[in-house]
Write a protein that holds these residues in place. Structure first.
Motif, PDB file in Angstrom:
ATOM      1  N   ASP A 179       0.827  -1.211   0.000  1.00  0.00           N
ATOM      2  CA  ASP A 179       0.000   0.000   0.000  1.00  0.00           C
ATOM      3  C   ASP A 179       0.859   1.258   0.000  1.00  0.00           C
ATOM      4  OD1 ASP A 179      -2.235  -1.584   0.087  1.00  0.00           O
ATOM      5  OD2 ASP A 179      -2.657  -1.238   2.216  1.00  0.00           O
ATOM      6  N   LEU A 180       1.843   1.297   0.872  1.00  0.00           N
ATOM      7  CA  LEU A 180       2.657   2.497   1.016  1.00  0.00           C
ATOM      8  C   LEU A 180       3.562   2.706  -0.200  1.00  0.00           C
ATOM      9  CD1 LEU A 180       3.517   2.212   4.807  1.00  0.00           C
ATOM     10  CD2 LEU A 180       1.843   3.725   3.726  1.00  0.00           C
ATOM     11  N   THR A 181       4.039   1.623  -0.753  1.00  0.00           N
ATOM     12  CA  THR A 181       4.856   1.728  -1.962  1.00  0.00           C
ATOM     13  C   THR A 181       4.028   2.243  -3.124  1.00  0.00           C
ATOM     14  OG1 THR A 181       6.293  -0.077  -1.217  1.00  0.00           O
ATOM     15  CG2 THR A 181       6.344   0.465  -3.553  1.00  0.00           C
ATOM     16  N   ALA A 182       2.788   1.786  -3.237  1.00  0.00           N
ATOM     17  CA  ALA A 182       1.895   2.276  -4.294  1.00  0.00           C
ATOM     18  C   ALA A 182       1.646   3.768  -4.155  1.00  0.00           C
ATOM     19  CB  ALA A 182       0.575   1.506  -4.249  1.00  0.00           C
ATOM     20  N   CYS A 183       1.517   4.248  -2.931  1.00  0.00           N
ATOM     21  CA  CYS A 183       1.326   5.684  -2.702  1.00  0.00           C
ATOM     22  C   CYS A 183       2.544   6.468  -3.177  1.00  0.00           C
ATOM     23  CB  CYS A 183       1.059   5.934  -1.222  1.00  0.00           C
ATOM     24  SG  CYS A 183       0.705   7.657  -0.826  1.00  0.00           S
ATOM     25  N   LEU A 184       3.732   5.981  -2.870  1.00  0.00           N
ATOM     26  CA  LEU A 184       4.952   6.653  -3.315  1.00  0.00           C
ATOM     27  C   LEU A 184       5.039   6.701  -4.836  1.00  0.00           C
ATOM     28  CD1 LEU A 184       7.546   5.149  -0.810  1.00  0.00           C
ATOM     29  CD2 LEU A 184       6.535   7.436  -0.735  1.00  0.00           C
ATOM     30  N   LYS A 203       9.869  12.107  -1.013  1.00  0.00           N
ATOM     31  CA  LYS A 203      10.221  12.160   0.399  1.00  0.00           C
ATOM     32  C   LYS A 203       9.078  11.634   1.261  1.00  0.00           C
ATOM     33  CE  LYS A 203      13.496  15.981  -0.069  1.00  0.00           C
ATOM     34  NZ  LYS A 203      14.677  15.100   0.099  1.00  0.00           N
ATOM     35  N   ILE A 204       9.435  10.928   2.313  1.00  0.00           N
ATOM     36  CA  ILE A 204       8.484  10.455   3.315  1.00  0.00           C
ATOM     37  C   ILE A 204       8.586  11.359   4.535  1.00  0.00           C
ATOM     38  CG2 ILE A 204       7.858   8.565   4.865  1.00  0.00           C
ATOM     39  CD1 ILE A 204       9.192   6.651   2.838  1.00  0.00           C
ATOM     40  N   ALA A 205       7.460  11.950   4.933  1.00  0.00           N
ATOM     41  CA  ALA A 205       7.418  12.773   6.140  1.00  0.00           C
ATOM     42  C   ALA A 205       6.636  12.020   7.211  1.00  0.00           C
ATOM     43  CB  ALA A 205       6.761  14.124   5.847  1.00  0.00           C
ATOM     44  N   PHE A 206       7.339  11.496   8.205  1.00  0.00           N
ATOM     45  CA  PHE A 206       6.671  10.801   9.299  1.00  0.00           C
ATOM     46  C   PHE A 206       6.073  11.821  10.250  1.00  0.00           C
ATOM     47  CE2 PHE A 206       9.459   7.265   7.988  1.00  0.00           C
ATOM     48  CZ  PHE A 206       8.543   6.220   8.001  1.00  0.00           C
ATOM     49  N   GLU A 207       4.812  11.612  10.573  1.00  0.00           N
ATOM     50  CA  GLU A 207       4.030  12.566  11.359  1.00  0.00           C
ATOM     51  C   GLU A 207       4.028  12.167  12.831  1.00  0.00           C
ATOM     52  OE1 GLU A 207      -0.665  14.071  11.217  1.00  0.00           O
ATOM     53  OE2 GLU A 207       0.190  12.816   9.623  1.00  0.00           O
ATOM     54  N   ASN A 208       4.028  13.148  13.714  1.00  0.00           N
ATOM     55  CA  ASN A 208       3.880  12.849  15.138  1.00  0.00           C
ATOM     56  C   ASN A 208       2.415  12.505  15.426  1.00  0.00           C
ATOM     57  OD1 ASN A 208       3.903  15.892  14.613  1.00  0.00           O
ATOM     58  ND2 ASN A 208       2.886  15.863  16.613  1.00  0.00           N
ATOM     59  N   ILE A 236      10.448   0.303   2.035  1.00  0.00           N
ATOM     60  CA  ILE A 236       9.670   1.455   1.576  1.00  0.00           C
ATOM     61  C   ILE A 236      10.579   2.666   1.373  1.00  0.00           C
ATOM     62  CG2 ILE A 236       7.818   3.041   2.218  1.00  0.00           C
ATOM     63  CD1 ILE A 236       6.656   0.619   3.872  1.00  0.00           C
ATOM     64  N   VAL A 237      11.491   2.875   2.300  1.00  0.00           N
ATOM     65  CA  VAL A 237      12.426   4.001   2.192  1.00  0.00           C
ATOM     66  C   VAL A 237      13.316   3.830   0.965  1.00  0.00           C
ATOM     67  CG1 VAL A 237      14.405   5.126   3.283  1.00  0.00           C
ATOM     68  CG2 VAL A 237      12.376   4.586   4.645  1.00  0.00           C
ATOM     69  N   GLN A 238      13.760   2.626   0.702  1.00  0.00           N
ATOM     70  CA  GLN A 238      14.567   2.380  -0.496  1.00  0.00           C
ATOM     71  C   GLN A 238      13.795   2.756  -1.755  1.00  0.00           C
ATOM     72  OE1 GLN A 238      15.845  -1.708  -0.420  1.00  0.00           O
ATOM     73  NE2 GLN A 238      17.561  -1.299   0.955  1.00  0.00           N
ATOM     74  N   GLU A 239      12.510   2.435  -1.781  1.00  0.00           N
ATOM     75  CA  GLU A 239      11.683   2.786  -2.934  1.00  0.00           C
ATOM     76  C   GLU A 239      11.533   4.305  -3.042  1.00  0.00           C
ATOM     77  OE1 GLU A 239       9.499   1.773  -6.364  1.00  0.00           O
ATOM     78  OE2 GLU A 239      10.793   0.577  -5.051  1.00  0.00           O
ATOM     79  N   ALA A 240      11.363   4.975  -1.910  1.00  0.00           N
ATOM     80  CA  ALA A 240      11.262   6.440  -1.921  1.00  0.00           C
ATOM     81  C   ALA A 240      12.537   7.069  -2.468  1.00  0.00           C
ATOM     82  CB  ALA A 240      10.975   6.951  -0.509  1.00  0.00           C
ATOM     83  N   GLU A 241      13.671   6.557  -2.042  1.00  0.00           N
ATOM     84  CA  GLU A 241      14.954   7.070  -2.531  1.00  0.00           C
ATOM     85  C   GLU A 241      15.074   6.873  -4.037  1.00  0.00           C
ATOM     86  OE1 GLU A 241      17.580   6.292   1.542  1.00  0.00           O
ATOM     87  OE2 GLU A 241      17.546   4.790  -0.063  1.00  0.00           O
ATOM     88  N   GLY A 279       9.218  -4.556  11.589  1.00  0.00           N
ATOM     89  CA  GLY A 279       8.649  -3.290  11.147  1.00  0.00           C
ATOM     90  C   GLY A 279       9.700  -2.386  10.526  1.00  0.00           C
ATOM     91  N   LEU A 280      10.859  -2.297  11.163  1.00  0.00           N
ATOM     92  CA  LEU A 280      11.949  -1.489  10.605  1.00  0.00           C
ATOM     93  C   LEU A 280      12.421  -2.053   9.268  1.00  0.00           C
ATOM     94  CD1 LEU A 280      14.009  -0.719  13.830  1.00  0.00           C
ATOM     95  CD2 LEU A 280      12.593   0.878  12.512  1.00  0.00           C
ATOM     96  N   ASP A 281      12.457  -3.364   9.155  1.00  0.00           N
ATOM     97  CA  ASP A 281      12.862  -3.976   7.890  1.00  0.00           C
ATOM     98  C   ASP A 281      11.862  -3.642   6.784  1.00  0.00           C
ATOM     99  OD1 ASP A 281      15.042  -5.074   9.167  1.00  0.00           O
ATOM    100  OD2 ASP A 281      14.142  -7.077   9.389  1.00  0.00           O
ATOM    101  N   ARG A 282      10.598  -3.687   7.123  1.00  0.00           N
ATOM    102  CA  ARG A 282       9.579  -3.355   6.125  1.00  0.00           C
ATOM    103  C   ARG A 282       9.674  -1.878   5.720  1.00  0.00           C
ATOM    104  NH1 ARG A 282       5.054  -7.055   9.062  1.00  0.00           N
ATOM    105  NH2 ARG A 282       5.080  -8.805   7.580  1.00  0.00           N
ATOM    106  N   TYR A 283       9.824  -1.015   6.710  1.00  0.00           N
ATOM    107  CA  TYR A 283       9.991   0.396   6.366  1.00  0.00           C
ATOM    108  C   TYR A 283      11.275   0.623   5.574  1.00  0.00           C
ATOM    109  CZ  TYR A 283       6.004   2.511   8.701  1.00  0.00           C
ATOM    110  OH  TYR A 283       4.735   2.902   9.025  1.00  0.00           O
ATOM    111  N   GLY A 284      12.282  -0.197   5.820  1.00  0.00           N
ATOM    112  CA  GLY A 284      13.505  -0.090   5.045  1.00  0.00           C
ATOM    113  C   GLY A 284      13.256  -0.289   3.559  1.00  0.00           C
TER     114      GLY A 284
END
Length: 280
Positions: free
Chosen positions: A81-86, A131-136, A121-126, A114-119
């Protein structure tokens, strides 16, 4: 005056179509908009039509819990889902996608999966140049985990949400933690935590117009000034919060009047920035 352009959420309402909504934002004075992850191609087309900046897409967060705590198919779907958004952002020249690191108030243990999965996603963003902006939000441990894990990535930064800071983060100064990596803002107001025992309630997150809650906008803008942030001031405002009376006055306004009021409040917030001299 001020030197930040002003951006407003564009949300679908049954009484106005996307074209008219975009035109109204433009005519009222807003420079840009952001949307949920839906029909991004169409919004990008309208952005060109009305010479508006498509500032960001808010990524889906319905699976933001399972990305950390489901080792099977559901967690993997969250990555999809998140990769499709990017990719939708990249295809339409939208520079930022806003992520929630997690949802739910009852979990406090970030996991390696979880960190591995976000990893991934971040690679795809790069790769895509988005850019991914993580929200508080709630679950500050998860925000801390991703911000630390991807501290060296130019694709990862921070979205400062003023309302969440008040009611989800116990008014902790989140800019003091992540202001050096700020990419965008979600500006709105509320009444803080309503429970006298300090128990956070999702229903405290009203997304009121600035100055209709208890936020200190002089303090907020002084802190933002310290970061040197020069991007658009983005307002995430809610026409109606179902079941709560605090937004009923907005809902009873003609929609044109509501948008005009949003713009006037945005101008008042922007004018509190001390580093600004002229509106460009």
């Amino acid at each position: 005056m001020w030197n930040n352009k002003l951006c407003m959420i564009l949300t679908r309402y049954r009484f106005i179509n996307d074209d008219d909504h975009m035109r109204l934002l433009k005519e009222t004075g807003f420079d840009g908009f952001f949307t949920k992850f839906e029909d991004v191609d169409n919004y990008a087309r309208l952005a060109k039509k009305y010479s508006m900046t498509y500032q960001s897409v808010h990524a889906p967060y319905n699976r933001a819990r399972v990305i950390w705590h489901d080792e099977g198919e559901e967690g993997d779907k969250a990555v999809t889902d998140l990769t499709a958004c990017l990719r939708a952002c990249a295809d339409n020249n939208v520079p930022i996608s806003v992520f929630h690191a997690v949802v739910n108030f009852d979990i406090h243990n970030p996991t390696q999966i979880g960190l591995d999965r976000y990893g991934k996603i971040v690679q795809e963003a790069e790769k895509l140049g988005v850019k991914i902006a993580f929200e508080n939000t709630e679950g500050e441990e998860y925000l801390e985990a991703v911000m630390n894990e991807f501290a060296s990535s130019k694709a990862v930064g921070f979205c400062w949400d003023t309302g969440h800071e008040m009611c989800y983060n116990h008014s902790k100064d989140m800019l003091a933690l992540y202001g050096d990596r700020i990419l965008c803002t979600h500006l709105h107001d509320n009444f803080g935590i309503s429970d006298f025992n300090g128990v956070i309630q999702p229903s405290d997150d009203f997304h009121l117009l600035p100055f209709d809650g208890i936020a200190d906008w002089d303090y907020n803008m002084a802190r933002l000034d310290k970061t040197g942030f020069e991007g658009m001031l983005t307002f995430e405002l809610n026409l109606r919060f179902e079941g709560r009376f605090q937004t009923e006055a907005y809902f009873k306004m003609p929609f044109e009047r509501y948008v005009a009021e949003c713009y006037m409040r945005a101008c008042r917030v922007a004018a509190k920035r001390k580093l600004a001299t002229t509106h460009v």
